[in-house]
Motif scaffolding. Structure first.
Motif, PDB file in Angstrom:
ATOM      1  N   LYS A  27      43.013  -4.383   3.647  1.00 41.95           N
ATOM      2  CA  LYS A  27      42.070  -4.973   4.596  1.00 41.95           C
ATOM      3  C   LYS A  27      42.518  -4.771   6.042  1.00 41.95           C
ATOM      4  O   LYS A  27      41.705  -4.540   6.935  1.00 41.95           O
ATOM      5  CB  LYS A  27      41.915  -6.471   4.325  1.00 41.95           C
ATOM      6  CG  LYS A  27      40.806  -7.119   5.129  1.00 41.95           C
ATOM      7  CD  LYS A  27      40.758  -8.634   4.942  1.00 41.95           C
ATOM      8  CE  LYS A  27      40.234  -8.980   3.581  1.00 41.95           C
ATOM      9  NZ  LYS A  27      39.986 -10.433   3.412  1.00 41.95           N
ATOM     10  N   ASP A  28      43.841  -4.821   6.292  1.00 40.20           N
ATOM     11  CA  ASP A  28      44.344  -4.664   7.658  1.00 40.20           C
ATOM     12  C   ASP A  28      44.462  -3.195   8.084  1.00 40.20           C
ATOM     13  O   ASP A  28      44.923  -2.896   9.183  1.00 40.20           O
ATOM     14  CB  ASP A  28      45.686  -5.377   7.834  1.00 40.20           C
ATOM     15  CG  ASP A  28      46.825  -4.745   7.034  1.00 40.20           C
ATOM     16  OD1 ASP A  28      46.620  -3.696   6.365  1.00 40.20           O
ATOM     17  OD2 ASP A  28      47.938  -5.300   7.060  1.00 40.20           O
ATOM     18  N   GLY A  29      44.057  -2.267   7.213  1.00 37.26           N
ATOM     19  CA  GLY A  29      44.082  -0.846   7.533  1.00 37.26           C
ATOM     20  C   GLY A  29      45.358  -0.136   7.117  1.00 37.26           C
ATOM     21  O   GLY A  29      45.422   1.095   7.183  1.00 37.26           O
ATOM     22  N   SER A  30      46.374  -0.878   6.704  1.00 38.40           N
ATOM     23  CA  SER A  30      47.591  -0.231   6.233  1.00 38.40           C
ATOM     24  C   SER A  30      47.343   0.397   4.862  1.00 38.40           C
ATOM     25  O   SER A  30      46.384   0.054   4.170  1.00 38.40           O
ATOM     26  CB  SER A  30      48.758  -1.223   6.187  1.00 38.40           C
ATOM     27  OG  SER A  30      48.499  -2.252   5.258  1.00 38.40           O
ATOM     28  N   VAL A  31      48.206   1.311   4.491  1.00 40.31           N
ATOM     29  CA  VAL A  31      48.017   2.075   3.257  1.00 40.31           C
ATOM     30  C   VAL A  31      48.864   1.481   2.144  1.00 40.31           C
ATOM     31  O   VAL A  31      50.033   1.150   2.344  1.00 40.31           O
ATOM     32  CB  VAL A  31      48.400   3.557   3.480  1.00 40.31           C
ATOM     33  CG1 VAL A  31      48.358   4.344   2.178  1.00 40.31           C
ATOM     34  CG2 VAL A  31      47.481   4.187   4.516  1.00 40.31           C
ATOM     35  N   LEU A  32      48.269   1.356   0.968  1.00 37.10           N
ATOM     36  CA  LEU A  32      48.992   0.997  -0.248  1.00 37.10           C
ATOM     37  C   LEU A  32      49.095   2.247  -1.101  1.00 37.10           C
ATOM     38  O   LEU A  32      48.077   2.883  -1.399  1.00 37.10           O
ATOM     39  CB  LEU A  32      48.256  -0.096  -1.031  1.00 37.10           C
ATOM     40  CG  LEU A  32      48.873  -0.432  -2.394  1.00 37.10           C
ATOM     41  CD1 LEU A  32      50.213  -1.134  -2.210  1.00 37.10           C
ATOM     42  CD2 LEU A  32      47.923  -1.285  -3.211  1.00 37.10           C
ATOM     43  N   LYS A  57      39.960  -3.694  -5.430  1.00 35.12           N
ATOM     44  CA  LYS A  57      39.401  -4.397  -4.262  1.00 35.12           C
ATOM     45  C   LYS A  57      39.430  -3.502  -3.031  1.00 35.12           C
ATOM     46  O   LYS A  57      38.486  -3.485  -2.236  1.00 35.12           O
ATOM     47  CB  LYS A  57      40.169  -5.686  -4.019  1.00 35.12           C
ATOM     48  CG  LYS A  57      39.968  -6.732  -5.085  1.00 35.12           C
ATOM     49  CD  LYS A  57      40.798  -7.976  -4.789  1.00 35.12           C
ATOM     50  CE  LYS A  57      40.668  -9.005  -5.882  1.00 35.12           C
ATOM     51  NZ  LYS A  57      41.375  -8.660  -7.109  1.00 35.12           N
ATOM     52  N   HIS A  58      40.520  -2.757  -2.859  1.00 37.54           N
ATOM     53  CA  HIS A  58      40.618  -1.847  -1.723  1.00 37.54           C
ATOM     54  C   HIS A  58      39.509  -0.797  -1.778  1.00 37.54           C
ATOM     55  O   HIS A  58      38.867  -0.515  -0.767  1.00 37.54           O
ATOM     56  CB  HIS A  58      41.966  -1.135  -1.707  1.00 37.54           C
ATOM     57  CG  HIS A  58      43.122  -2.052  -1.534  1.00 37.54           C
ATOM     58  ND1 HIS A  58      44.426  -1.616  -1.658  1.00 37.54           N
ATOM     59  CD2 HIS A  58      43.218  -3.382  -1.263  1.00 37.54           C
ATOM     60  CE1 HIS A  58      45.252  -2.621  -1.459  1.00 37.54           C
ATOM     61  NE2 HIS A  58      44.542  -3.702  -1.225  1.00 37.54           N
ATOM     62  N   ASP A  62      36.738   0.001   0.929  1.00 33.06           N
ATOM     63  CA  ASP A  62      36.841   1.290   1.622  1.00 33.06           C
ATOM     64  C   ASP A  62      37.172   2.347   0.574  1.00 33.06           C
ATOM     65  O   ASP A  62      38.314   2.440   0.125  1.00 33.06           O
ATOM     66  CB  ASP A  62      37.935   1.238   2.687  1.00 33.06           C
ATOM     67  CG  ASP A  62      38.025   2.517   3.521  1.00 33.06           C
ATOM     68  OD1 ASP A  62      37.448   3.565   3.108  1.00 33.06           O
ATOM     69  OD2 ASP A  62      38.679   2.488   4.570  1.00 33.06           O
ATOM     70  N   PRO A  63      36.198   3.141   0.159  1.00 27.08           N
ATOM     71  CA  PRO A  63      36.418   4.069  -0.959  1.00 27.08           C
ATOM     72  C   PRO A  63      37.186   5.342  -0.614  1.00 27.08           C
ATOM     73  O   PRO A  63      37.422   6.161  -1.499  1.00 27.08           O
ATOM     74  CB  PRO A  63      34.992   4.391  -1.418  1.00 27.08           C
ATOM     75  CG  PRO A  63      34.170   4.247  -0.186  1.00 27.08           C
ATOM     76  CD  PRO A  63      34.805   3.117   0.590  1.00 27.08           C
ATOM     77  N   ARG A  64      37.604   5.495   0.625  1.00 26.98           N
ATOM     78  CA  ARG A  64      38.392   6.690   0.973  1.00 26.98           C
ATOM     79  C   ARG A  64      39.765   6.579   0.323  1.00 26.98           C
ATOM     80  O   ARG A  64      40.443   5.555   0.446  1.00 26.98           O
ATOM     81  CB  ARG A  64      38.557   6.814   2.483  1.00 26.98           C
ATOM     82  CG  ARG A  64      37.258   7.064   3.216  1.00 26.98           C
ATOM     83  CD  ARG A  64      37.458   7.026   4.721  1.00 26.98           C
ATOM     84  NE  ARG A  64      38.044   5.727   5.104  1.00 26.98           N
ATOM     85  CZ  ARG A  64      38.901   5.558   6.113  1.00 26.98           C
ATOM     86  NH1 ARG A  64      39.305   6.591   6.837  1.00 26.98           N
ATOM     87  NH2 ARG A  64      39.369   4.356   6.403  1.00 26.98           N
TER      88      ARG A  64
END
Length: 144
Positions: A27-32, A57-58, A62-64
């Motif tokens: 959600k914060d834009g960081s990558v998992l 959920k990610h 955001d499906p990218r």
């Protein structure tokens, strides 16, 4: 290093049961980055993600995604694909059992009950890069 290779030029790398790494956005834009099993079929990746998994959920938000498959042994072939993850309506249990069987053999059939919840995810690459170090390793005398 050979670069810009297609899956067909990687001598079956994506047909072998290597663990992939899937990158999704929090959600914060960081990558998992998460390890995940996959099947490469029809020019794309098929994954199974449990209903309770944060990766799902990610992807819903955001499906990218980016997925990488790389060897940890010579000649260090690898493949990266970027694309948009699509949540399919395919039945989850049969798909995840098929994926599990690819990695652990027939016992994979026992890992997931029919009522185990999840989603089959499809990634059709929009951009790819493949590589191997065969030529470099041969020149160094460490690969036949």
């Amino acid at each position: 290093m050979n670069r810009g290779l297609t899956p067909d030029q990687l001598d079956g790398l994506l047909d072998e049961p290597h663990l992939a790494t899937l990158a999704t956005f929090r959600k914060d834009g960081s990558v998992l980055q998460s390890p995940i099993w996959f099947i490469w079929e029809d020019g794309g990746f098929t994954l199974g993600i449990a209903a309770s998994d944060g990766k799902l959920k990610h992807i819903e938000r955001d499906p990218r995604v980016t997925i990488v498959v790389a060897e940890d042994a010579l000649p260090y072939r690898g493949f990266e694909a970027r694309g948009v993850a699509q949540l399919t309506d395919r039945p989850y249990a049969p798909a995840i059992r098929r994926i599990a069987r690819r990695y652990v053999g027939p016992k994979g059939e026992d890992f997931y009950a029919d009522d185990y919840g999840g989603v089959v995810v499809r990634i059709d690459p929009s951009d790819t890069r493949g590589w191997d170090f065969r030529d470099d390793l041969t020149a160094m005398g460490v690969w036949p």
